[in-house]
Design a protein around this motif. Structure first.
Motif, PDB file in Angstrom:
ATOM      1  N   ARG A 102       0.824  -1.217   0.000  1.00 52.32           N
ATOM      2  CA  ARG A 102       0.000   0.000   0.000  1.00 52.32           C
ATOM      3  C   ARG A 102       0.857   1.266   0.000  1.00 52.32           C
ATOM      4  NH1 ARG A 102      -0.948   1.785   4.973  1.00 52.32           N
ATOM      5  NH2 ARG A 102      -1.090  -0.233   5.958  1.00 52.32           N
ATOM      6  N   ARG A 125      -2.180   3.132  -6.852  1.00 53.34           N
ATOM      7  CA  ARG A 125      -3.523   2.694  -7.217  1.00 53.34           C
ATOM      8  C   ARG A 125      -4.386   2.370  -6.009  1.00 53.34           C
ATOM      9  NH1 ARG A 125      -1.913  -2.269 -10.751  1.00 53.34           N
ATOM     10  NH2 ARG A 125      -0.596  -2.449  -8.920  1.00 53.34           N
ATOM     11  N   PHE A 126      -3.772   2.121  -4.850  1.00 50.51           N
ATOM     12  CA  PHE A 126      -4.524   1.651  -3.698  1.00 50.51           C
ATOM     13  C   PHE A 126      -4.323   2.539  -2.479  1.00 50.51           C
ATOM     14  CE2 PHE A 126      -3.392  -2.052  -6.274  1.00 50.51           C
ATOM     15  CZ  PHE A 126      -4.674  -2.446  -6.648  1.00 50.51           C
ATOM     16  N   TYR A 162      -9.398  -4.299  -0.819  1.00 50.59           N
ATOM     17  CA  TYR A 162      -8.654  -3.140  -1.288  1.00 50.59           C
ATOM     18  C   TYR A 162      -9.617  -1.978  -1.504  1.00 50.59           C
ATOM     19  CZ  TYR A 162     -10.358  -4.335  -5.978  1.00 50.59           C
ATOM     20  OH  TYR A 162     -11.158  -4.617  -7.055  1.00 50.59           O
ATOM     21  N   SER A 215      -9.573   2.027  -3.484  1.00 51.92           N
ATOM     22  CA  SER A 215      -8.899   3.076  -4.257  1.00 51.92           C
ATOM     23  C   SER A 215      -9.686   4.364  -4.051  1.00 51.92           C
ATOM     24  CB  SER A 215      -8.886   2.719  -5.745  1.00 51.92           C
ATOM     25  OG  SER A 215      -8.181   1.521  -5.948  1.00 51.92           O
TER      26      SER A 215
END
Length: 184
Positions: free
Chosen positions: A30, A35-36, A51, A53
Motif C-alpha cells: 500500500r 492505485r490503492f 482493497y 482506491s
C-alpha cells in the motif's frame, strides 16, 4: 476489438526475497502503489484481501485473492491473483493478473500483467479507453516508485511525485515487441 492486457516490467537492484516481501505484504504494498489507498488481509481467509482506491474523493472497494504462488527451478517466483468489485462505482467488475520475479544480472526482473472486465455496458467499454491507459501508467509509475525505494532507500512517502517515472518501465509484452514490426 478487445483491449490489450496491461503489462509492466523493470529490473530492480535488490534480492528476490526483499522484492517479494514489499509486493506481497499488504502494509508495504500500500505504501508504494498509488492505485490503492488501502490493502488489508481478510481475517480467517488465507490469501484473501480487501482493497480500496480513492480518486477525487470517491472511494471504490473490492476484494482479491492470491490463488497461487510458485517457486520455479530457475530461481524465479510467480504469484497469481484474482480480484473483483461489487461496488457499483467501480468500472472494473473482475480481473486477474500475475507477478513474476526472475533473478537477473544485478537484481530481479519484476513483471506484472493483468486484465479485467468492465461494467456499465457500452459506456463502460468507452470509459475504459481512457481508464486503461491511465491505469497502466499508474501501475508503471508505482513500480518505479517501488524500485526507487528498494534501490535508494527513499521511502515512498518521502519521494517527490516527480521522482518515479512510468517511462523507466517496459510497457509492451515481449511477444508484442516481436510482432510490432512484422508485416500484416
Amino acid at each position: 476489438m478487445r483491449p490489450k492486457a496491461l503489462y509492466v516490467e523493470t529490473v530492480i537492484r535488490t534480492d528476490l526475497d526483499t522484492l517479494w516481501r514489499h509486493t506481497q505484504d499488504p502494509d508495504l504494498h500500500r505504501r508504494w502503489d498509488l492505485r490503492f489507498a488501502e490493502i488489508a488481509p481478510i481475517e480467517g481467509l488465507d490469501g484473501h484481501f480487501r482493497y480500496a482506491s480513492r480518486l477525487l474523493g470517491v472511494t471504490v472497494a473490492g476484494v482479491g485473492v492470491s490463488v497461487v504462488s510458485r517457486d520455479w527451478p530457475d530461481g524465479s517466483r510467480t504469484s497469481v491473483l484474482r480480484f473483483a468489485s461489487a461496488d457499483p462505482l467501480s468500472l472494473i467488475s473482475a480481473g486477474a493478473g500475475f507477478w513474476r520475479y526472475t533473478p537477473a544480472p544485478g537484481g530481479v526482473r519484476f513483471v506484472t500483467g493483468f486484465d479485467y472486465g468492465t461494467r456499465w455496458g457500452r459506456f463502460g467499454q468507452l470509459a475504459d479507453r481512457v481508464f486503461r491507459p491511465v491505469f497502466g501508467w499508474l501501475t508503471a509509475w508505482s513500480v518505479d516508485r517501488l524500485r526507487l525505494w528498494l534501490e535508494n532507500g527513499v521511502a515512498p512517502e518521502d519521494q517527490p511525485l516527480t521522482a518515479p517515472s512510468a517511462a523507466r518501465c517496459g510497457r509492451t509484452r515481449p511477444r508484442d515487441q516481436l510482432t510490432a514490426g512484422a508485416p500484416a
